[in-house]
Design an enzyme around this catalytic site. Sequence first.
Site, PDB file in Angstrom:
ATOM      1  N   ASP A 122       0.830  -1.194   0.137  1.00 51.66           N
ATOM      2  CA  ASP A 122       0.008  -0.026   0.038  1.00 51.66           C
ATOM      3  C   ASP A 122       0.799   1.209  -0.023  1.00 51.66           C
ATOM      4  O   ASP A 122       1.767   1.492  -0.698  1.00 51.66           O
ATOM      5  CB  ASP A 122      -0.940  -0.225   1.118  1.00 51.66           C
ATOM      6  CG  ASP A 122      -2.209   1.039   1.144  1.00 51.66           C
ATOM      7  OD1 ASP A 122      -3.110   0.648   0.316  1.00 51.66           O
ATOM      8  OD2 ASP A 122      -2.031   2.173   1.533  1.00 51.66           O
ATOM      9  N   TYR A 168      -3.134  10.819   1.122  1.00 50.47           N
ATOM     10  CA  TYR A 168      -3.676  10.699  -0.362  1.00 50.47           C
ATOM     11  C   TYR A 168      -3.805  12.055  -1.000  1.00 50.47           C
ATOM     12  O   TYR A 168      -3.243  12.100  -2.163  1.00 50.47           O
ATOM     13  CB  TYR A 168      -5.014  10.213  -0.352  1.00 50.47           C
ATOM     14  CG  TYR A 168      -5.166   8.724   0.052  1.00 50.47           C
ATOM     15  CD1 TYR A 168      -5.517   7.875  -1.064  1.00 50.47           C
ATOM     16  CD2 TYR A 168      -5.228   8.420   1.409  1.00 50.47           C
ATOM     17  CE1 TYR A 168      -5.511   6.462  -0.793  1.00 50.47           C
ATOM     18  CE2 TYR A 168      -5.270   7.070   1.613  1.00 50.47           C
ATOM     19  CZ  TYR A 168      -5.672   6.098   0.655  1.00 50.47           C
ATOM     20  OH  TYR A 168      -5.676   4.916   0.905  1.00 50.47           O
ATOM     21  N   HIS A 184      -4.366  -7.919  -0.254  1.00 50.48           N
ATOM     22  CA  HIS A 184      -3.947  -6.453   0.057  1.00 50.48           C
ATOM     23  C   HIS A 184      -2.765  -6.536   0.849  1.00 50.48           C
ATOM     24  O   HIS A 184      -1.917  -5.644   1.148  1.00 50.48           O
ATOM     25  CB  HIS A 184      -4.909  -5.357  -0.331  1.00 50.48           C
ATOM     26  CG  HIS A 184      -4.391  -4.175  -0.213  1.00 50.48           C
ATOM     27  ND1 HIS A 184      -3.630  -3.545  -1.247  1.00 50.48           N
ATOM     28  CD2 HIS A 184      -4.384  -3.024   0.884  1.00 50.48           C
ATOM     29  CE1 HIS A 184      -3.130  -2.320  -0.985  1.00 50.48           C
ATOM     30  NE2 HIS A 184      -3.827  -1.944   0.264  1.00 50.48           N
TER      31      HIS A 184
END
Length: 417
Positions: free
Chosen positions: A188, A329, A381
């Site tokens: 990630d 982000y 993930h």
Amino acid sequence: MASITSPAQDIATPFKIDISDERIEHLQKKLALTTLPDELEDAGRDYGVPLADVQRLLARWKTGYDWRKYEKQLNDELPQFQKDIDVAEFGTLKIHFVHKKSEVANAIPLLFVHGWPGSFLEVRKILPLLTQEVPGQPSFHVVTFSLPGYGFSDAPKKKGFAISQFAEVGHKLMLSLGYEEYVAQGGDWGSRISSRIASLYGGKHCKAWHTNFPLPVDSSLVRTHPTLLSHPRLYLSSLFTKYTPAEKAGLERTAWFFREGHAYSQEHSTQPQTIGYSLADSPVGLLAWIYEKLVNWTDEYPWEDDEVLTWISIYWFSTAGPAASVRIYYEFHHEKESDRPKPSTIPHGASFFPKELHNLPRIWTRTPYRKFEVEHDSGGHFAAHEKPDVLVDDLRKMFGKGGSAEGVVRGKSGYRT
């Protein structure tokens, strides 16, 4: 969380999670006042987290879940510390981290970097595996830190704290612990941060890196296929490359993610403060926002309710609050291209898991410096949490005897806490 004395810059202070009774009582009051939405009779998971799942988890959180039990488990299992780290132009941040040395004197220092919606908890299963002595296999001194704004690390107070700053924190932490040479691993955001560490500090300090979230150097390839105009060499190479069944399935998985599961990222990347009000004010809103990802991003992993609630509680009880965690982000997507260093030239490795979110043809993500690559037939993930044995085995193969990155870190002893 219990207050502790602010440590000197070069001293790590032992840390124990100790959430106050008042904060736990406040959480219970919030849970008692929860208002849940209605749901279509035949919605299933098509519209998001099923109402029945949230009702069950809410009931458990209110009356059956024992935070103190899991708080003690984490404190017993994970050697935790805090240390002040100076970040250029951002001042000093108190960073929470886990640090466990192997009993093998010449073990390899490894920095494990988590992402969102993960935390330092992701190191929990791999920590004893990496640090144990296994005949004929490498062992590791393991460090993982709560990213600034996550867990029990401070959050930055100014705009612009982007990937290079997260990389700076991880690198300076390793140096402060005496690890002049080390390797990095991440998935990630941990993949991007590890890659940035390799770019900024590779060669002299970071000697190699590995990821379970392989991304192309050109981020545009995450969403679009190469064309003759955009990526001529890659396009021509693709004409003569037959995609494997795993790669075809990976492209379908990636397309599904951008079609059905990517809207959260658009919100985080453009208006993180707006979603932050909901995350900070509603524990059930936070639960649903993250639980959706835990289920959808894994490969039929059998999540237990208390496991989920511990994962969410770390966000709820975090030092900065859960809103701080999503700002990475925005900062990444608003980074100037000129602020991004050239790709690293140190050895790197990649592990491919079929339920990863960006699962691209291997030729799209390879560089001349990829020295290790392996395919797996299950997993998603959160590799360190879903498939700890598999991920650790990959690292041992990459850094062990005969591996592509054998001997990248000179044998040393005497590392300090």
